[in-house]
Design an enzyme around this catalytic site. Structure first.
Site, PDB file in Angstrom:
ATOM      1  N   HIS A 104       0.811  -1.228   0.000  1.00  0.00           N
ATOM      2  CA  HIS A 104       0.000   0.000   0.000  1.00  0.00           C
ATOM      3  C   HIS A 104       0.847   1.283   0.000  1.00  0.00           C
ATOM      4  O   HIS A 104       2.000   1.267   0.374  1.00  0.00           O
ATOM      5  CB  HIS A 104      -1.036   0.006   1.137  1.00  0.00           C
ATOM      6  CG  HIS A 104      -0.513  -0.068   2.529  1.00  0.00           C
ATOM      7  ND1 HIS A 104      -1.340   0.117   3.617  1.00  0.00           N
ATOM      8  CD2 HIS A 104       0.725  -0.299   3.027  1.00  0.00           C
ATOM      9  CE1 HIS A 104      -0.631  -0.003   4.717  1.00  0.00           C
ATOM     10  NE2 HIS A 104       0.614  -0.252   4.394  1.00  0.00           N
ATOM     11  N   GLU A 105       0.248   2.343  -0.469  1.00  0.00           N
ATOM     12  CA  GLU A 105       0.924   3.643  -0.642  1.00  0.00           C
ATOM     13  C   GLU A 105       2.090   3.553  -1.629  1.00  0.00           C
ATOM     14  O   GLU A 105       3.097   4.245  -1.475  1.00  0.00           O
ATOM     15  CB  GLU A 105       1.423   4.210   0.706  1.00  0.00           C
ATOM     16  CG  GLU A 105       0.447   4.174   1.861  1.00  0.00           C
ATOM     17  CD  GLU A 105      -0.899   4.817   1.561  1.00  0.00           C
ATOM     18  OE1 GLU A 105      -0.996   5.551   0.561  1.00  0.00           O
ATOM     19  OE2 GLU A 105      -1.851   4.576   2.306  1.00  0.00           O
ATOM     20  N   GLY A 106       1.927   2.720  -2.621  1.00  0.00           N
ATOM     21  CA  GLY A 106       2.977   2.570  -3.640  1.00  0.00           C
ATOM     22  C   GLY A 106       3.813   1.342  -3.350  1.00  0.00           C
ATOM     23  O   GLY A 106       4.507   1.309  -2.342  1.00  0.00           O
TER      24      GLY A 106
END
Lengths: 570, 570
Positions: free
Chosen positions: B425-427
């Site tokens: 998550h978040e890249g």
């Protein structure tokens, strides 16, 4: 294309590389042919896909429960095991005199991989039963074979191995379960056993436990251990023996296989073979189980890889880094280099691991002093390498799926959880490392390692120099490192970085097997063979270099891990 | 000793290394002192241990459910979040004009790590709310701050970030959610959002969604994205806005945090800032979230390490390899070299990761063009390195526990599952690699990387040569490799092995921070400081060498992953 396993790859490894058909020239396999091998492979795929794979998630979601009376398991498991037993597969490899078909180990291994890939938890009941039966076929009496093995082959009985106790996991010398001789030549067993896979359930009429215990007055340590047959129920009366299910363990993965705490309370038992030789007999089953665990790790990694590959070809996302035109349509993620990295790495792990387990199985089909020695050396690698690297394939499979892969709506997260066990059971990775560096490479003056390195060098010499050269150099380095480590003969310094040794030896072995595959693909055209060449190149150029720093560490004689004070850990 | 996190280590890093007290010389922090910092650290530990840790397993076992009407979450979560809000921690770092106490980021980060280590899933609601509030404090109007941020600080509202859509995860340029301007200056939002953590629940009076959407007629790609505030309920009437929970995702870990599919159906919305600048604003929150994710990975790894260490000191098993007297009593497993390897490696990862996240946080406290640039370069490493290596600490924690670690009766398997999300998550890690090599090290002519390498070299020059030398060499190599990669200016070849670059840069940065800790421990006696010296030596001599083969690969210019045909994958 199947997402369970690749028949194309199995065919390549069995027939184009290992020449499995040539085994039929041996008397034991004379009744067989490519056609009979293929028939077993066909039926294995069919049953695995039809009866095992569909309940893989259900078995994870509804794990076995114990209500104090009996263990409940989803009905799909017993149905699948019944189909498996009726297929004739359990007896396929056994001697004709026991009703078996003398199918080669290497073909059996290939067949069983289908079940492990389709449903590792359900297949474990069959694997344990087979290991139990094989031990008794080798070390049991004719009477024991008739009473216990035949019903296992027929699928009426299942089997377990009972080694660990709460205080004795890796250290079997601390087993305290007690065996008391009875006047009639039988024994009574008392003690607690832990981590017993398939330890209790209602999947079979009876469960045959093989139990390590110590006869009163036996010496301390492993030399005092004897092996006993302890059925859950009396074979004649059907009454319960003194084997009590004290509880089930609840695992992160591999949930469909019961894992039990068993209390033996005056349980009626029969000795296997002679007193005091229990661990030696058990290692018969243990070595088979270690290869089975490595195979299971390969199977779970392989199915993860196939799922990831299929997803990467379907999922559209992003654009190539050169030419980020937002109006261009998104591409399948298989076009992004980092996704390819994960897929190609995974391919190299799972196809390399598959080659390893089949190679090991074929050694059993061609017994000779050389092959036996080679299998001894390879066993810790067969156990540990796939447990680490084919698990990484499942890790990559999650990553390729992105957020979807982290959800239980997709299957890959279960493969990752299931595969985590393989580095633990039947001897942790750390135990395998001590076995390899502490025993296997030193036994018979290092003859086993010498043999392995000879085979590696022979293959590397035939390969194109750009790929053969690094493998030759790595083989020479491993030989030199091994000699240097044992130059002082002091185990406390030689073994301190044993895990680095196992890791390095494992990657070298897989690089060798990739050269073997490269040679087997030589001169052949098409995507499949291009894939073999691609993965061989990848493994030698991107993966094998990892071992440089490991060998450097070993060569440095660093003993930090021995000399440190554990109070400094925090 | 706490098994959640180490206050001793936090004190060392904050005060003995980073000199956090000296921040009080800055006007913003003039009201603070070591005493106020310590008071926040004390209360954080207390609340984390008392209100967050005890329901960590319960939140995993009883994950949020949705009955079609509302989401049910175990009551311990809302109680814990209420205590958190009442402690004043949410406002602690904010400007005095908004009721904040202007606590330095580095102290806030240390405080919040207690919550992430105690219960990553419950803490996530607070983290998302904080990120949401910080974005609006920077880019919102006074009115928006009053209406949305103040209730978030008070714990009455929570916040989310709504970026991803089913067809747009890593590729935000493909966001299709539509914003339609209304006559009164507001907007209506229509579209589907995916993977929304904290997306729906009854934990707060209202949920403030920050939503990326495209105003009709806006250009394609990320330049056409605008950012909107979409409350779950109308602030005045309390009526539901057009935000419909379409379903919850069921994750492998991190289960206590709801993860939602949201349908926006004519939802009333306010624009943040200007149209077309949505992604730039969102990156304010995203960068904070990336540091938060890295911190969460550190926290989960740290607690796993502490659990493993405690277990290894208690669990008796086996004997030293030299002297296998079966009558000798078994030793604590912390005495076995391979267990020490896993513990010491884990210590080096989690304490190294902790140093990294605190270093990054302190850069925010001393804003300057240099520090801002350095933070830009470090952010992908702060996000990705702990997600990979501190997860390995949780993997080791399972392995140290043996079979027990694989069961849900022990906590470490949950840490391992929870931590797996942080690489996604978040890249994803792959996205971080492209960010580092594709943008961060090239921006401003490479000034950011130059600055980082200068700092690394300055530290390494002060360290003892045997440890400083390898770090200096590695810094020089990374500089040369970077220049070589970009010499052609062709992204498709420069970026093909970006992940190897991120991995190498990450290990170099952590080696540097271990030298920093070594220097901070200089001349100090006792087990704690010996531990710092031990781990610094371990990281430089056992871990840093891993980057050699990575840099070799990058230097070779190998473009196998670009040039291969994906049809060859199988």
């Amino acid at each position: 294309m199947s997402k369970v396993l690749s028949r194309r790859d199995l065919d390549f490894l069995l027939y184009e590389w290992l020449g499995a058909e040539s085994l039929t020239a041996r008397e034991r396999f004379a009744e067989h042919s490519r056609e009979t091998f293929d028939a077993f492979l066909d039926v294995s795929q069919q049953i695995a896909e039809r009866d095992f794979a569909p309940h893989n998630r259900a078995g994870d979601l509804a794990e076995p429960t114990f209500d104090g009376e009996k263990v409940t398991i989803i009905p799909e498991v017993s149905r699948a095991l019944r189909v498996f037993a009726e297929s004739g597969l359990p007896a396929a490899g056994m001697d004709a005199e026991h009703g078996g078909l003398q199918l080669p180990h290497v073909v059996q291994r290939a067949c069983f991989l289908w079940f492990q890939a389709a449903n590792t938890a359900t297949s474990a009941y069959a694997m344990l039963t087979a290991g139990n039966a094989h031990l008794l076929l080798t070390h049991g009496t004719e009477e024991q074979i008739r009473r216990y093995v035949h019903p296992m082959i027929e699928g009426r009985f299942t089997g377990t191995m009972c080694l660990s106790e709460p205080q004795a996991g890796s250290s079997l010398s601390d087993v305290t379960t007690k065996a008391t001789p009875q006047a009639d030549g039988t024994y009574r067993i008392d003690g607690g056993k832990m981590w017993i896979s398939g330890g209790d359930h209602e999947l079979s009429e009876n469960i045959i436990h093989l139990v390590l215990a110590r006869v009163e007055g036996a010496p301390a340590g492993v030399k005092g251990l004897s092996l006993f047959i302890v059925p859950k129920r009396n074979l004649e009366t059907g009454e319960r023996n003194g084997v009590v299910l004290a509880g089930l363990n609840h695992k992160m993965g591999y949930r469909g296989t019961t894992n039990a705490v068993l209390a033996f309370e005056g349980a009626a038992a029969e000795l296997v073979g002679e007193e005091g030789r229990g661990l030696a007999y058990m290692f018969h089953m243990m070595n088979e189980a270690r290869i089975g665990v490595g195979s299971g790790a390969v199977a779970l990694g392989y199915t993860g890889y196939l799922h990831a590959l299929a997803y990467a070809r379907e999922r559209l996302q992003g654009r190539p880094v050169s030419g980020k035109d937002p109006l261009a349509p998104p591409v399948p993620i298989v076009e992004h280099p980092d996704v390819r990295r994960m897929l190609l790495a995974s391919k190299s792990y799972v196809e390399g691991g598959l080659a390893l387990v089949l190679y090991a199985a074929k050694l059993l089909d061609e017994p000779s002093p050389e092959n036996d020695l080679l299998l001894d050396v390879l066993t810790p690698i067969v156990k540990a390498w796939p447990s680490q690297w084919c698990r990484l394939a499942d890790d990559h499979a999650i990553q390729v799926h992105g957020g979807y892969g982290y959800t239980r709506e997709y299957p890959v997260e279960q493969f990752y959880r299931d595969n985590r066990l393989n580095s633990i059971h039947e001897g942790t990775d750390g135990i395998q490392a001590l076995d390899l560096l502490g025993r296997k490479v030193t036994m018979r003056g290092g003859a086993g390692l010498g043999l392995l390195l000879d085979r590696i060098r022979a293959t590397a010499s035939k390969a194109p120099a750009e790929l053969g050269g690094p493998v030759l150099s790595a083989a020479d380095r491993l030989a030199a490192t091994t000699a240097k480590l044992w130059a002082t003969g002091d185990p406390s310094s030689a073994l301190v970085n044993a895990t680095a040794y196992l890791d390095a030896a494992g990657h070298l072995v897989i690089a060798w097997l990739w050269l073997e595959q490269l040679l087997a693909a030589e001169g052949k055209d098409g995507d499949f063979y291009q894939g073999k060449r691609l993965a061989a190149r990848y493994f030698v150029t991107h993966e094998l270099p990892r071992i440089g720093p490991m060998l450097d560490l070993l060569d440095s004689g660093d003993t930090l891990l021995r000399d440190m004070d554990d109070a400094w850990l925090g």
